[in-house]
Design a protein around this motif. Sequence first.
Motif, PDB file in Angstrom:
ATOM      1  N   LEU A 126       4.666  -6.498  -1.337  1.00  9.44           N
ATOM      2  CA  LEU A 126       3.319  -5.763  -1.376  1.00  9.44           C
ATOM      3  C   LEU A 126       3.472  -4.254  -1.724  1.00  9.44           C
ATOM      4  CD1 LEU A 126       1.933  -8.075  -0.381  1.00  9.44           C
ATOM      5  CD2 LEU A 126       0.251  -7.125   0.421  1.00  9.44           C
ATOM      6  N   THR A 127       2.931  -3.574  -2.938  1.00  7.13           N
ATOM      7  CA  THR A 127       3.236  -2.222  -2.181  1.00  7.13           C
ATOM      8  C   THR A 127       2.334  -1.410  -1.329  1.00  7.13           C
ATOM      9  OG1 THR A 127       3.750  -2.023  -5.012  1.00  7.13           O
ATOM     10  CG2 THR A 127       2.561  -0.001  -3.857  1.00  7.13           C
ATOM     11  N   THR A 128       2.751  -0.809  -0.920  1.00  5.33           N
ATOM     12  CA  THR A 128       1.924   0.094   0.617  1.00  5.33           C
ATOM     13  C   THR A 128       1.351   1.572  -0.249  1.00  5.33           C
ATOM     14  OG1 THR A 128       3.731   0.659   1.443  1.00  5.33           O
ATOM     15  CG2 THR A 128       3.242  -1.363   2.214  1.00  5.33           C
ATOM     16  N   VAL A 129       0.021   1.625  -0.290  1.00  4.45           N
ATOM     17  CA  VAL A 129      -0.129   2.971  -0.344  1.00  4.45           C
ATOM     18  C   VAL A 129      -1.059   3.707   0.751  1.00  4.45           C
ATOM     19  CG1 VAL A 129      -1.229   4.552  -2.307  1.00  4.45           C
ATOM     20  CG2 VAL A 129      -0.698   1.609  -2.287  1.00  4.45           C
ATOM     21  N   LEU A 130      -1.108   4.575   1.527  1.00  2.63           N
ATOM     22  CA  LEU A 130      -1.269   5.497   2.053  1.00  2.63           C
ATOM     23  C   LEU A 130      -2.919   6.043   1.547  1.00  2.63           C
ATOM     24  CD1 LEU A 130      -1.187   7.229   5.221  1.00  2.63           C
ATOM     25  CD2 LEU A 130      -0.501   9.404   3.720  1.00  2.63           C
ATOM     26  N   VAL A 131      -4.011   5.793   2.355  1.00  5.40           N
ATOM     27  CA  VAL A 131      -5.120   5.854   1.705  1.00  5.40           C
ATOM     28  C   VAL A 131      -5.933   7.202   2.662  1.00  5.40           C
ATOM     29  CG1 VAL A 131      -7.091   5.741   1.245  1.00  5.40           C
ATOM     30  CG2 VAL A 131      -5.518   4.470   0.755  1.00  5.40           C
ATOM     31  N   THR A 132      -5.529   8.396   3.135  1.00  6.39           N
ATOM     32  CA  THR A 132      -6.144   8.953   4.211  1.00  6.39           C
ATOM     33  C   THR A 132      -7.141   9.910   3.980  1.00  6.39           C
ATOM     34  OG1 THR A 132      -6.317  10.592   6.090  1.00  6.39           O
ATOM     35  CG2 THR A 132      -3.977  10.376   4.310  1.00  6.39           C
ATOM     36  N   GLY A 133      -8.412  10.636   5.004  1.00  8.17           N
ATOM     37  CA  GLY A 133      -9.108  11.137   4.564  1.00  8.17           C
ATOM     38  C   GLY A 133      -8.806  12.712   5.275  1.00  8.17           C
TER      39      GLY A 133
END
Length: 253
Positions: A126-133
């Motif tokens: 799986l491709t991992t993507v960071l998603v942070t506010g």
Amino acid sequence: MTLPPFTADIHRFLERHHYERVTPRAALIDMDGTLYDSMVNHTAAWHRLISELGIDCTRDEFYLYEGATGRATINHLFRRAYGHEATPDEADALYKRKTEYFKELPPVKVMPGAQKMVSELQRMGLTTVLVTGSGQNSVISRLDTDFPGAFPEQMRVTSRSVTNGKPHPEPYIRAMQMARVSPSASIVIENAPLGCEAGDRAGAFTIGVTTGPIPETALYEAGAAIVFSSMPALAEALPVLLLALFTTSRQKS
């Protein structure tokens, strides 16, 4: 007949979103409270800042704002206290001060189980993507060391990447665009209600993890398809959960 693990949770999600199946190709992952055990520091810094302004607040309420941008959090509290939002300059100056308070606290640690979780996702392709506010560089700058190769610069959504923070779906939609996947090919991993709501609104199979004082029920109510009691529990269950996602289809009516 006993269903295989996680089948009932997956069926409920497929029915709710009208998908035939979920075929995960990308994992979109929150940072604070998910990859890093940082929320104790964040809530302390926020509570110090807002208390200094004379606004009544509690330390625990800042767990509920996790995932929102700094400006959104400040404006929420200004509207509650004063009936209006902060000016952009006020919000930027206050968030800068909150960042300085955060830096004064002891360095945060990697969340137990997070490295195993990310490694398992990578092992399964799986491709991992960071998603942070967050825009907290003191934590974001550690990603390459603590999670080597998992979150390259072009696979990071931060507060600087979007107009609307969580619970708006924009951060996760942006992450899907980065990974070039559809919502039904995405999973989201979150520890906060605003993040679970954003992931579900973006159409992703959203996995909640309780890593702080927020109860499992709050994550389910916000849109999580399934909730785990800890990051090590999720890391341990991931191979079975991902297999179940790939092999479970929507029930025919």
